[in-house]
Scaffold this motif. Structure first.
Motif, short mmCIF file in Angstrom:
data_model
loop_
_atom_site.label_atom_id
_atom_site.label_comp_id
_atom_site.label_asym_id
_atom_site.label_seq_id
_atom_site.Cartn_x
_atom_site.Cartn_y
_atom_site.Cartn_z
N VAL A 87 -10.44 3.30 15.51
CA VAL A 87 -10.06 2.53 14.33
C VAL A 87 -8.93 3.27 13.64
O VAL A 87 -8.99 4.49 13.48
N ASN A 88 -7.90 2.53 13.24
CA ASN A 88 -6.79 3.13 12.50
C ASN A 88 -6.87 2.73 11.04
O ASN A 88 -7.22 1.60 10.73
N LEU A 89 -6.55 3.67 10.20
CA LEU A 89 -6.51 3.36 8.77
C LEU A 89 -5.26 3.96 8.15
O LEU A 89 -4.98 5.15 8.31
N GLY A 90 -4.52 3.12 7.47
CA GLY A 90 -3.39 3.61 6.67
C GLY A 90 -3.61 3.14 5.25
O GLY A 90 -3.59 1.95 4.99
N TRP A 91 -3.92 4.06 4.35
CA TRP A 91 -4.20 3.64 2.97
C TRP A 91 -2.95 3.76 2.12
O TRP A 91 -2.10 4.59 2.37
N GLU A 92 -2.87 2.91 1.13
CA GLU A 92 -1.81 3.02 0.13
C GLU A 92 -2.48 3.32 -1.19
O GLU A 92 -3.29 2.55 -1.67
N GLN A 93 -2.19 4.46 -1.74
CA GLN A 93 -2.88 4.94 -2.95
C GLN A 93 -2.03 4.69 -4.18
O GLN A 93 -0.93 5.22 -4.30
N PRO B 269 7.42 9.93 1.83
CA PRO B 269 7.83 9.87 0.43
C PRO B 269 8.09 8.43 -0.01
O PRO B 269 8.78 7.69 0.67
N ARG B 270 7.48 8.02 -1.08
CA ARG B 270 7.86 6.79 -1.74
C ARG B 270 7.16 6.71 -3.08
O ARG B 270 6.01 7.11 -3.22
N HIS B 271 7.86 6.28 -4.06
CA HIS B 271 7.26 6.24 -5.39
C HIS B 271 7.66 4.98 -6.10
O HIS B 271 8.29 5.01 -7.13
N LEU C 205 1.52 6.07 -3.19
CA LEU C 205 1.80 7.01 -2.12
C LEU C 205 1.07 6.53 -0.88
O LEU C 205 -0.08 6.12 -0.95
N ALA C 206 1.74 6.56 0.25
CA ALA C 206 1.08 6.12 1.49
C ALA C 206 1.44 7.06 2.62
O ALA C 206 2.56 7.52 2.72
N PRO C 207 0.48 7.38 3.45
CA PRO C 207 0.76 8.19 4.62
C PRO C 207 1.05 7.28 5.82
O PRO C 207 0.92 6.06 5.72
N ILE C 208 1.38 7.88 6.93
CA ILE C 208 1.42 7.14 8.18
C ILE C 208 -0.03 6.98 8.63
O ILE C 208 -0.82 7.91 8.48
N TYR C 209 -0.38 5.83 9.16
CA TYR C 209 -1.78 5.61 9.47
C TYR C 209 -2.31 6.58 10.53
O TYR C 209 -1.56 7.10 11.35
N GLU C 210 -3.63 6.81 10.45
CA GLU C 210 -4.28 7.76 11.36
C GLU C 210 -5.62 7.22 11.79
O GLU C 210 -6.09 6.20 11.28
N ASN D 181 -6.23 -0.89 2.21
CA ASN D 181 -6.66 -0.27 3.47
C ASN D 181 -6.08 -1.04 4.64
O ASN D 181 -6.54 -2.13 4.98
N ASN D 182 -5.03 -0.49 5.25
CA ASN D 182 -4.44 -1.12 6.43
C ASN D 182 -5.26 -0.70 7.64
O ASN D 182 -5.36 0.49 7.95
N TRP D 183 -5.80 -1.68 8.32
CA TRP D 183 -6.85 -1.41 9.31
C TRP D 183 -6.54 -2.10 10.63
O TRP D 183 -6.12 -3.26 10.65
N SER D 184 -6.69 -1.38 11.72
CA SER D 184 -6.49 -1.98 13.04
C SER D 184 -7.26 -1.18 14.08
O SER D 184 -7.75 -0.09 13.80
N ASP E 148 6.18 -13.26 6.37
CA ASP E 148 5.40 -14.34 5.81
C ASP E 148 4.17 -13.75 5.15
O ASP E 148 3.15 -13.56 5.77
N ARG E 149 4.28 -13.41 3.88
CA ARG E 149 3.20 -12.64 3.28
C ARG E 149 2.64 -13.27 2.03
O ARG E 149 3.34 -13.92 1.28
N ASN E 150 1.41 -12.98 1.82
CA ASN E 150 0.78 -13.41 0.59
C ASN E 150 0.25 -12.15 -0.07
O ASN E 150 -0.72 -11.57 0.37
N THR F 112 0.56 -6.36 12.54
CA THR F 112 -0.12 -5.58 13.58
C THR F 112 -1.47 -5.08 13.09
O THR F 112 -2.11 -4.29 13.75
N ARG F 113 -1.84 -5.52 11.90
CA ARG F 113 -3.08 -5.01 11.30
C ARG F 113 -3.50 -5.96 10.19
O ARG F 113 -2.72 -6.80 9.75
N PHE F 114 -4.73 -5.78 9.74
CA PHE F 114 -5.16 -6.46 8.54
C PHE F 114 -5.06 -5.49 7.38
O PHE F 114 -5.29 -4.29 7.55
N GLU F 115 -4.73 -6.04 6.25
CA GLU F 115 -4.63 -5.21 5.07
C GLU F 115 -5.74 -5.63 4.11
O GLU F 115 -5.68 -6.70 3.51
N PHE F 116 -6.74 -4.78 3.98
CA PHE F 116 -7.85 -5.03 3.06
C PHE F 116 -7.39 -4.52 1.71
O PHE F 116 -7.29 -3.32 1.50
#
Ligand code: ADP
Ligand code: MG
Length: 755
Positions: free
Chosen positions: A236-242, A308-310, A320-325, A369-372, A483-485, A495-499
Motif C-alpha cells: 500500500v502506498n501513502l502520500g499525505w499532504e499535511q 519543498p512547497r508552502h 507540506l507533502a512528501p513523496i509517497y512511500e 491521504n493519497n492512497w494506492s 478533471d478534478r473535484n 493513479t491513486r485515490f485521494e482520501f
C-alpha cells in the motif's frame, strides 16, 4: 490597563527572521543521515544478519530472535558514532501523537554484555570487550541487547486502552517493528514499535495498521494472480499532504484557548478591508521562509522525503507533502514530522497549530491521504496500463475500491472523526460530512459502458495480441488528471485515490486501517466470486467482467461528481442509503456495526473486543476534549470578556453622565443615544453570557452523571456543544463593539497576519 495583547503584538513586530545556514552537504547527502537504513545495516551488521533483516523487511519473514543481539549491537555502534546516549521504544498510542520512554544505554557492567554478544557473532568493538574484561563488575558500560531492542514493557497504565488492560491484563508491551527502520533524534535512538496488551489486543494504531497491510497484501496478491503470474507481494502506498497554521508564539501565549485546546473558542472574523488596510502588513519580516527551510532539513535527515512547497490557503496556513512511500513508513514519517514541526517552529518563535479548525470562518486544515496499491513487480494497480488486459486489472482495482468505500462509508467517516475535526467536517471549504467518490468524466463513462454492455458485445477477439476488449476507451487509457473535484472526500486523481477527509492532527493510520481492511475484504470477495465462475466453466475474462458488472451496479450510489455541499445532495445521499450522520459520537458507533465487525474479523485486523475497547477510548477522548473546551470557554467568558465589556460599559456611562453636565437634558439625550444603545447592548449580552455559562456548567454536570461513556459522549455533543456555540455568538458580538484598546485577547487579524 496593562494589556498583554498589545505587549505581545509589539514584541511580535520586533522579531526577526532567523538565519538558517545552508548545510554544507547536498540534500541527497544528508537525506537519511539519521536512519539505520539498508546502507548502514550493510556496514554495521554481519553479512548473514544483514540478509535475514532484508528478508524480514522485504518478504515479511518473521524475525529470528537469535539475530536480535547482533542487530542491536550494530545499531548501538552506529548510534554511538553519532553521539547517541539513549534509546527509546517509539509507539503510537490511541491518543493522537507518539509516546516514548527514554532509557540510557548505560548499565552496571557485569561482564556479560560484551561476551554474550561475541558469542552471538556480533561485532562488538574491542574497546568495549577490553573494558568489560578489565572493569569486570566495575563501572558502567553502554549496552544495548537484542532483548531491549525487540521488546519492552513501558509503564503504560496511563495510556488509553478502553478497559482492555484493566479487564484482561495489566501489562502492555511495545514490540519492535523491523519494517520501519530505527532513527536518531538528538541523542536518542528511536525504535518504532507496536504497543499491545499482554493478551495480544492492540493498544495502538501501528499493530492494526500492520495487520491491515498484511490483509491487503494477501487479498490483492490473490487478485493479481488473475492478471500476472509473477506478483508475490502487494504494498500500500501513502502520500499525505499535511496542512497547518503558524502563529506567533507570543500571540499564542496570550490566547488561553489556543494554549489549552489548540483552537480559538472565540474571536470575530477580521473584515476584509480591515485586513487590507492594516498598517503592519508587509512590514513584518518574513519569518516563515527560514522556518520551512529548517524544517525541510530536519525532515530529510531522518529520511522523510519532503518536497519543498508552502502554498497558503488561508492566511498563515501552509502545507507540506512528501513523496509517497510504503504506508507503514509513511505513517511513521507523518507522526515524526508533526513532532519535528512543533520543535522547529518554537526555534523560530512560532507555534504550529495542527488543529483541524483553529479559526472559525477560515479554511480548516486537513491531511489528504493519497492512497494506492502497487506490486513487487512495479505495477501501480490503481493506474491504467498499456494493454487491454492491464486496463481490465485497472478497472478491477478501481471498482473494488469503490465497493470497499460503498460498503463501509459510515465506517470510513468514523475513521476520521474526532472532537477536533468535527468542526471542519461539513464546513463549506472542507470535505462534506458524507463520504462519496469522485471519478471524473472519463472513468465514469468507462464504468457506465461496462455496466451496460452485453457479454457478447464486449468481447471482440482479435487474433494478434490475444484478447481485446471492445471498449473504445480501454486500450490506451490515460485518465484525465485535470478533471478534478477539489471538494470530494474520496477522489480518483489519475493513479491513486485521494482520501481528503482525514484531519490535520490525526494519525493517518486510523483512516488507513479502515480503508485497507475494507479493500482487503472487497478484493477477497471479488476473487471468491470470480473463482466460482471460472470453476463453473466461464473463461477468466468474462468471469471478471461479469463480477465487475455486478459490482459497478451495486456500488453506484457511492459515486458522486457534483457539489457535495448542496442541500439537495444531503437529501439525495440519504435516499441512496449513504450515511449522513453529523454527530461525532454517533458516527463512531459505526465501528461496531455488524458489517464492520465482520469485515475487521474476516480480515484478521481487529476483533470485536478490540473494536469495542477502542470505541470506549474514542468516546472518552471526545468527552474530555469538549469538557476542557467548555471549561476554558467558561473561564474566558467570565474572566476576560465580561470584565472587559463591563469596563467599557463604565466608560460609556461616565461619558453619558458627562454629556448631561455639559448639555441640556434634551440635547444630551440626543447626542448620547448611540452610547445609550451600546450600554444597553453590553448589558444584555453580558447578562446572556452569564446565564449561558451557568447553563453550560449545568449541562456538563448532567452529562457527567451518565455512566455509559457512549451515552455521555452523545449527551456532550447534543447539549454541551450547542451552549458553547451560543456563548461564542455573544462574545464575538461584544468583540465587535467593545473599544479595541480594552480588548485583551489577540484578535483574528493579529493571529492570522503577523508572521
Ligand atoms: P496534489 O496535486 O493533490 O497537490 P501531488 O501531486 O503533489 O498532489 O501529490 C500529493 C501526494 O500524493 C504526494 O505525496 C505524492 O507523492 C502522492 N502520490 C502521487 N502519486 C501517488 C500514488 N500513485 N499513490 C500514492 N500517493 C501518490
Ligand atoms: Mg492533494
Amino acid at each position: 490597563m496593562n494589556n498583554l495583547r498589545f505587549q505581545v503584538v509589539a514584541e511580535a513586530f520586533k522579531k526577526h527572521a532567523l538565519d538558517v545556514a545552508a548545510p554544507s552537504e547536498r540534500p541527497s547527502e544528508y537525506f537519511s543521515k539519521y536512519v539505520f537504513d539498508r546502507k548502514k545495516m550493510h556496514k554495521y551488521l554481519p553479512a548473514s544478519v544483514y540478509q535475514q533483516m532484508i528478508d524480514v523487511m522485504d518478504h515479511g519473514a518473521s524475525l529470528d530472535r537469535s539475530i536480535a543481539d547482533a542487530v542491536a549491537a550494530g545499531m548501538k555502534q552506529w548510534a554511538q558514532e553519532l553521539g547517541v546516549t539513549h534509546y527509546t521504544h517509539w509507539f503510537q498510542p490511541l491518543t493522537e501523537g507518539t509516546a516514548e520512554k527514554h532509557d540510557a544505554f548505560v548499565e552496571w557492567d557485569d561482564g556479560k554484555a560484551a561476551s554474550e554478544r561475541e558469542q552471538n557473532g556480533a561485532r562488538s568493538d574491542s574497546a568495549e570487550r577490553e573494558q568489560a574484561r578489565t572493569k569486570f563488575k566495575g563501572g558502567m558500560i553502554e549496552t544495548f541487547s537484542g532483548k531491549l531492542l525487540v521488546q519492552q514493557e513501558p509503564d503504560a497504565s496511563s495510556f488509553p486502552n478502553g478497559g482492555i488492560r484493566n479487564t484482561f491484563e495489566a501489562r502492555g508491551y511495545s514490540a519492535w517493528d523491523p519494517t520501519s527502520p530505527v532513527f536518531v533524534i538528538d541523542d536518542t535512538l528511536c525504535i518504532p514499535t507496536i504497543f499491545i496488551a499482554y493478551t495480544g489486543e492492540a493498544l495502538d494504531y501501528k499493530a492494526p495498521l500492520l495487520r491491515s497491510l498484511h490483509a491487503v497484501d494477501r487479498a490483492a496478491t490473490a487478485v493479481c494472480s488473475l492478471f500476472y503470474d509473477d506478483v508475490t507481494k502487494v504494498q500500500v502506498n501513502l502520500g499525505w499532504e499535511q496542512e497547518y497554521f503558524l502563529v506567533d508564539e507570543g500571540l499564542y501565549s496570550a490566547r488561553p484557548d489556543l494554549l489549552m485546546t489548540g483552537r480559538t473558542l472565540m474571536g470575530h472574523e477580521s473584515a476584509k478591508n480591515q485586513q487590507m488596510d492594516d498598517h503592519y502588513f508587509g512590514t513584518i519580516p518574513d519569518r516563515v521562509q527560514p522556518f520551512t527551510k529548517a524544517l525541510e532539513i530536519r525532515a530529510l535527515e531522518p529520511a522523510i522525503p519532503v518536497k519543498p512547497r508552502h502554498n497558503e490557503v488561508a492566511p498563515n496556513q501552509f502545507e507540506l507533502a512528501p513523496i509517497y512511500e510504503e504506508c507503514n513508513l509513511a505513517v511513521d514519517h507523518n507522526m515524526l514530522l508533526m513532532s519535528l514541526m512543533k520543535r522547529v517552529a518554537r526555534k523560530h518563535g512560532f507555534r504550529v497549530l495542527l488543529h483541524e479548525k483553529p479559526f472559525d470562518g477560515i479554511n480548516g486544515s486537513g491531511k489528504h491521504n493519497n492512497w494506492s496499491l502497487s506490486t513487487d513487480t512495479g505495477v501501480l494497480l490503481h493506474a491504467p496500463g498499456k494493454t487491454p488486459e492491464e486496463n481490465l486489472r485497472f478497472v478491477t482495482f478501481i471498482v473494488e475500491t469503490l465497493m470497499a468505500v460503498y460498503r463501509h462509508d459510515g465506517l470510513l467517516k468514523a475513521s476520521i472523526v474526532s472532537a477536533t475535526t468535527a468542526h471542519r467536517l461539513g464546513g463549506n471549504e472542507a470535505p462534506p460530512a458524507i463520504i462519496s467518490s469522485f471519478l471524473g468524466k472519463q472513468l465514469t463513462e468507462l464504468l457506465d459502458h461496462i455496466e451496460h454492455s452485453q457479454n457478447d458485445e464486449l468481447f471482440n477477439l482479435k487474433g494478434k495480441r490475444g484478447m481485446q476488449i471492445d471498449i473504445p476507451q480501454i486500450p490506451d487509457l490515460i485518465i484525465d488528471n485535470t478533471d478534478r473535484n477539489r471538494t470530494s472526500p474520496f477522489a480518483f486523481t489519475g493513479t491513486r485515490f485521494e482520501f481528503r477527509a482525514p484531519g490535520s492532527s490525526a494519525n493517518c493510520a486510523s483512516a488507513m486501517i479502515a480503508l485497507n481492511s475494507a479493500m482487503a475484504e472487497a478484493l477477497a470477495d471479488f476473487k471468491r466470486r470470480v473463482d466460482a465462475k471460472i470453476a463453473a466453466g466461464d473463461n477468466r475474462i468474462s468471469a471478471i467482467l461479469d463480477v465487475l458488472r455486478d459490482d459497478i451496479k451495486t456500488c453506484k450510489p457511492i459515486r458522486f461528481d457534483g457539489n457535495g455541499y448542496s442541500d439537495e445532495w444531503v437529501l439525495e445521499a440519504a435516499r441512496r442509503g449513504l450515511d449522513v450522520e453529523k454527530s461525532c459520537p454517533r458516527i463512531i458507533e459505526h465501528y461496531l456495526d455488524p458489517e464492520s465487525v465482520q469485515m475487521f474479523e474476516s480480515t484478521k485486523v481487529m476483533n470485536r473486543k478490540e473494536l469495542a475497547a477502542r470505541n470506549e477510548v474514542k468516546w472518552e477522548t471526545y468527552v474530555k476534549t469538549v469538557q476542557i473546551e467548555a471549561r476554558v470557554l467558561g473561564d474566558l467568558a467570565m474572566n476576560h470578556i465580561i470584565p472587559v465589556a463591563t469596563h467599557y460599559q463604565s466608560k460609556l456611562i461616565k461619558n453619558v453622565q458627562g454629556m448631561n453636565e455639559v448639555f441640556t437634558p434634551d440635547r444630551a439625550q440626543r447626542l448620547s443615544s448611540r452610547n445609550m444603545k451600546l450600554i444597553e447592548e453590553v448589558a444584555e449580552r453580558t447578562e446572556t453570557i452569564e446565564r449561558l455559562v451557568e447553563e453550560l456548567t449545568d449541562a456538563r454536570r448532567v452529562a457527567n452523571r451518565i455512566p455509559s461513556i457512549h451515552e455521555r459522549a452523545i449527551q456532550y455533543h447534543d447539549t454541551v456543544c450547542p451552549k458553547m456555540d451560543a456563548i461564542r455568538r455573544e462574545t464575538d458580538k461584544l468583540e465587535l463593539i467593545v473599544e479595541d484598546g480594552l480588548w485583551t485577547l489577540p484578535k483574528y487579524r493579529e493571529l492570522l497576519f503577523i508572521r
